[in-house]
Scaffold this motif. Structure first.
Motif, PDB file in Angstrom:
ATOM      1  N   ILE A   1       0.861  -1.176   0.000  1.00  0.00           N
ATOM      2  CA  ILE A   1       0.000   0.000   0.000  1.00  0.00           C
ATOM      3  C   ILE A   1       0.898   1.227   0.000  1.00  0.00           C
ATOM      4  O   ILE A   1       1.840   1.315   0.793  1.00  0.00           O
ATOM      5  CB  ILE A   1      -0.908   0.028   1.254  1.00  0.00           C
ATOM      6  CG1 ILE A   1      -1.854  -1.160   1.236  1.00  0.00           C
ATOM      7  CG2 ILE A   1      -1.667   1.340   1.332  1.00  0.00           C
ATOM      8  CD1 ILE A   1      -2.701  -1.277   2.478  1.00  0.00           C
ATOM      9  N   GLU A   2       0.592   2.154  -0.902  1.00  0.00           N
ATOM     10  CA  GLU A   2       1.330   3.413  -0.927  1.00  0.00           C
ATOM     11  C   GLU A   2       0.475   4.461  -0.226  1.00  0.00           C
ATOM     12  O   GLU A   2      -0.712   4.604  -0.490  1.00  0.00           O
ATOM     13  CB  GLU A   2       1.598   3.846  -2.372  1.00  0.00           C
ATOM     14  CG  GLU A   2       2.403   5.130  -2.453  1.00  0.00           C
ATOM     15  CD  GLU A   2       2.687   5.536  -3.888  1.00  0.00           C
ATOM     16  OE1 GLU A   2       3.365   6.558  -4.058  1.00  0.00           O
ATOM     17  OE2 GLU A   2       2.240   4.852  -4.815  1.00  0.00           O
ATOM     18  N   GLY A   3       1.077   5.186   0.682  1.00  0.00           N
ATOM     19  CA  GLY A   3       0.338   6.196   1.425  1.00  0.00           C
ATOM     20  C   GLY A   3      -0.459   5.582   2.547  1.00  0.00           C
ATOM     21  O   GLY A   3      -0.264   4.431   2.936  1.00  0.00           O
ATOM     22  N   ARG A   4      -1.391   6.368   3.061  1.00  0.00           N
ATOM     23  CA  ARG A   4      -2.176   5.889   4.193  1.00  0.00           C
ATOM     24  C   ARG A   4      -3.618   6.338   3.999  1.00  0.00           C
ATOM     25  O   ARG A   4      -3.905   7.517   4.006  1.00  0.00           O
ATOM     26  CB  ARG A   4      -1.598   6.477   5.469  1.00  0.00           C
ATOM     27  CG  ARG A   4      -2.076   5.811   6.696  1.00  0.00           C
ATOM     28  CD  ARG A   4      -1.380   6.372   7.891  1.00  0.00           C
ATOM     29  NE  ARG A   4      -0.711   5.262   8.542  1.00  0.00           N
ATOM     30  CZ  ARG A   4       0.224   5.377   9.426  1.00  0.00           C
ATOM     31  NH1 ARG A   4       0.655   6.562   9.769  1.00  0.00           N
ATOM     32  NH2 ARG A   4       0.760   4.328   9.996  1.00  0.00           N
ATOM     33  N   SER A   5      -4.514   5.403   3.808  1.00  0.00           N
ATOM     34  CA  SER A   5      -5.924   5.741   3.676  1.00  0.00           C
ATOM     35  C   SER A   5      -6.658   5.186   4.886  1.00  0.00           C
ATOM     36  O   SER A   5      -6.113   4.382   5.635  1.00  0.00           O
ATOM     37  CB  SER A   5      -6.491   5.156   2.378  1.00  0.00           C
ATOM     38  OG  SER A   5      -6.363   3.754   2.384  1.00  0.00           O
ATOM     39  N   GLU A   6      -7.884   5.619   5.058  1.00  0.00           N
ATOM     40  CA  GLU A   6      -8.644   5.152   6.221  1.00  0.00           C
ATOM     41  C   GLU A   6      -8.912   3.655   6.147  1.00  0.00           C
ATOM     42  O   GLU A   6      -8.805   2.953   7.137  1.00  0.00           O
ATOM     43  CB  GLU A   6      -9.966   5.912   6.325  1.00  0.00           C
ATOM     44  CG  GLU A   6      -9.805   7.322   6.838  1.00  0.00           C
ATOM     45  CD  GLU A   6     -11.143   7.982   7.054  1.00  0.00           C
ATOM     46  OE1 GLU A   6     -12.115   7.276   7.401  1.00  0.00           O
ATOM     47  OE2 GLU A   6     -11.205   9.200   6.879  1.00  0.00           O
ATOM     48  N   THR A   7      -9.315   3.184   4.944  1.00  0.00           N
ATOM     49  CA  THR A   7      -9.596   1.761   4.783  1.00  0.00           C
ATOM     50  C   THR A   7      -8.784   1.215   3.607  1.00  0.00           C
ATOM     51  O   THR A   7      -8.361   1.959   2.735  1.00  0.00           O
ATOM     52  CB  THR A   7     -11.088   1.490   4.507  1.00  0.00           C
ATOM     53  OG1 THR A   7     -11.457   2.130   3.302  1.00  0.00           O
ATOM     54  CG2 THR A   7     -11.949   1.979   5.655  1.00  0.00           C
ATOM     55  N   THR A   8      -8.599  -0.091   3.632  1.00  0.00           N
ATOM     56  CA  THR A   8      -7.903  -0.766   2.533  1.00  0.00           C
ATOM     57  C   THR A   8      -8.734  -1.959   2.109  1.00  0.00           C
ATOM     58  O   THR A   8      -9.473  -2.539   2.913  1.00  0.00           O
ATOM     59  CB  THR A   8      -6.503  -1.252   2.965  1.00  0.00           C
ATOM     60  OG1 THR A   8      -6.638  -2.168   4.037  1.00  0.00           O
ATOM     61  CG2 THR A   8      -5.619  -0.093   3.372  1.00  0.00           C
ATOM     62  N   GLN A   9      -8.608  -2.321   0.832  1.00  0.00           N
ATOM     63  CA  GLN A   9      -9.352  -3.460   0.310  1.00  0.00           C
ATOM     64  C   GLN A   9      -8.369  -4.444  -0.293  1.00  0.00           C
ATOM     65  O   GLN A   9      -7.481  -4.071  -1.060  1.00  0.00           O
ATOM     66  CB  GLN A   9     -10.339  -3.006  -0.757  1.00  0.00           C
ATOM     67  CG  GLN A   9     -11.194  -4.127  -1.280  1.00  0.00           C
ATOM     68  CD  GLN A   9     -12.260  -3.636  -2.250  1.00  0.00           C
ATOM     69  OE1 GLN A   9     -12.335  -2.472  -2.584  1.00  0.00           O
ATOM     70  NE2 GLN A   9     -13.099  -4.553  -2.683  1.00  0.00           N
ATOM     71  N   CYS A  10      -8.544  -5.692   0.062  1.00  0.00           N
ATOM     72  CA  CYS A  10      -7.677  -6.749  -0.458  1.00  0.00           C
ATOM     73  C   CYS A  10      -7.930  -6.906  -1.957  1.00  0.00           C
ATOM     74  O   CYS A  10      -9.075  -7.083  -2.374  1.00  0.00           O
ATOM     75  CB  CYS A  10      -7.953  -8.067   0.255  1.00  0.00           C
ATOM     76  SG  CYS A  10      -7.024  -9.458  -0.430  1.00  0.00           S
ATOM     77  N   PRO A  11      -6.871  -6.855  -2.773  1.00  0.00           N
ATOM     78  CA  PRO A  11      -7.072  -6.996  -4.215  1.00  0.00           C
ATOM     79  C   PRO A  11      -7.484  -8.405  -4.627  1.00  0.00           C
ATOM     80  O   PRO A  11      -8.017  -8.591  -5.699  1.00  0.00           O
ATOM     81  CB  PRO A  11      -5.714  -6.626  -4.810  1.00  0.00           C
ATOM     82  CG  PRO A  11      -4.735  -6.681  -3.709  1.00  0.00           C
ATOM     83  CD  PRO A  11      -5.492  -6.536  -2.430  1.00  0.00           C
ATOM     84  N   ARG A  12      -7.268  -9.385  -3.773  1.00  0.00           N
ATOM     85  CA  ARG A  12      -7.637 -10.767  -4.121  1.00  0.00           C
ATOM     86  C   ARG A  12      -9.072 -11.084  -3.736  1.00  0.00           C
ATOM     87  O   ARG A  12      -9.875 -11.478  -4.566  1.00  0.00           O
ATOM     88  CB  ARG A  12      -6.703 -11.766  -3.458  1.00  0.00           C
ATOM     89  CG  ARG A  12      -7.061 -13.207  -3.860  1.00  0.00           C
ATOM     90  CD  ARG A  12      -6.279 -14.263  -3.131  1.00  0.00           C
ATOM     91  NE  ARG A  12      -4.879 -14.236  -3.500  1.00  0.00           N
ATOM     92  CZ  ARG A  12      -3.917 -14.778  -2.769  1.00  0.00           C
ATOM     93  NH1 ARG A  12      -4.216 -15.378  -1.627  1.00  0.00           N
ATOM     94  NH2 ARG A  12      -2.666 -14.728  -3.153  1.00  0.00           N
ATOM     95  N   CYS A  13      -9.421 -10.925  -2.464  1.00  0.00           N
ATOM     96  CA  CYS A  13     -10.748 -11.361  -2.011  1.00  0.00           C
ATOM     97  C   CYS A  13     -11.727 -10.210  -1.807  1.00  0.00           C
ATOM     98  O   CYS A  13     -12.916 -10.435  -1.635  1.00  0.00           O
ATOM     99  CB  CYS A  13     -10.634 -12.175  -0.722  1.00  0.00           C
ATOM    100  SG  CYS A  13     -10.206 -11.198   0.738  1.00  0.00           S
ATOM    101  N   GLY A  14     -11.222  -8.983  -1.799  1.00  0.00           N
ATOM    102  CA  GLY A  14     -12.108  -7.828  -1.681  1.00  0.00           C
ATOM    103  C   GLY A  14     -12.489  -7.443  -0.269  1.00  0.00           C
ATOM    104  O   GLY A  14     -13.276  -6.515  -0.079  1.00  0.00           O
ATOM    105  N   SER A  15     -11.957  -8.122   0.759  1.00  0.00           N
ATOM    106  CA  SER A  15     -12.324  -7.748   2.132  1.00  0.00           C
ATOM    107  C   SER A  15     -11.789  -6.355   2.436  1.00  0.00           C
ATOM    108  O   SER A  15     -10.702  -5.977   2.037  1.00  0.00           O
ATOM    109  CB  SER A  15     -11.784  -8.769   3.127  1.00  0.00           C
ATOM    110  OG  SER A  15     -10.382  -8.659   3.250  1.00  0.00           O
TER     111      SER A  15
END
Length: 174
Positions: free
Chosen positions: A16-30
């Motif tokens: 992950i580049e930077g810092r966002s409030e939420t992140t989403q897994c590129p594989r499963c979408g969680s």
């Protein structure tokens, strides 16, 4: 800032580049809050983050020792940038004449301006000849390498489509 993070649902690793409030897994979408993601490394160097992720993936597959012998991503990118062969050098080393290759690229691949597809040649005959007979179209097209059989089929199809008319053995474009 770069972080190597993992997904608790599917065990995927990504950067992950930077810092966002939420992140989403590129594989499963969680989707999870950034702070709740497992961070294996946080660094300001993108190459370091890529090296850590690659090392972790290699270790998962039992190839950690082989990975340890490889150069870092930064070194590999430098090698690639310095080792690129330009087109001219490649052609020369292949035994080709660079000027000939460039000249070939400038030529019309269809040959002279009088050529074209077989259908275009038949259509051009109908435009250039005044009310030609099938024999005249065959002769014209034959000069451009089109068979008499093809001309007959093409004239029949053009007439069925209403693109040409035939009257007393003579054709004209509509």
């Amino acid at each position: 800032m770069y972080a190597v993070v993992g997904c608790s649902e599917c065990s995927n690793l990504w950067i992950i580049e930077g810092r966002s409030e939420t992140t989403q897994c590129p594989r499963c979408g969680s989707r999870k809050a950034y702070e709740k993601r497992k961070k294996f490394v946080e660094t300001d160097d993108a190459d370091h983050a890529r090296d850590v992720r690659a090392s972790m993936l290699a270790n998962r597959q039992g190839e950690g020792d082989a990975f340890a012998r490889l150069d870092s991503f930064g070194d590999l990118e430098g090698d690639v940038a310095n080792g690129v062969v330009d087109d001219e050098e490649y052609l020369e080393e292949s035994g080709l004449d660079v000027d000939e290759v460039e000249a070939a690229g400038d030529r019309d691949p269809r040959g002279s301006a009088r050529s074209g597809s077989k259908k275009e040649i038949v259509e051009r005959a109908l435009e250039e000849l005044e009310r030609p007979s099938e024999d005249e179209v065959v002769e014209y097209a034959g000069e451009h390498g089109v068979s008499a059989e093809y001309v007959g089929d093409a004239l029949e199809k053009l007439a069925r489509r209403g693109e040409v008319s035939e009257s007393r053995g003579r054709y004209r474009r509509l």
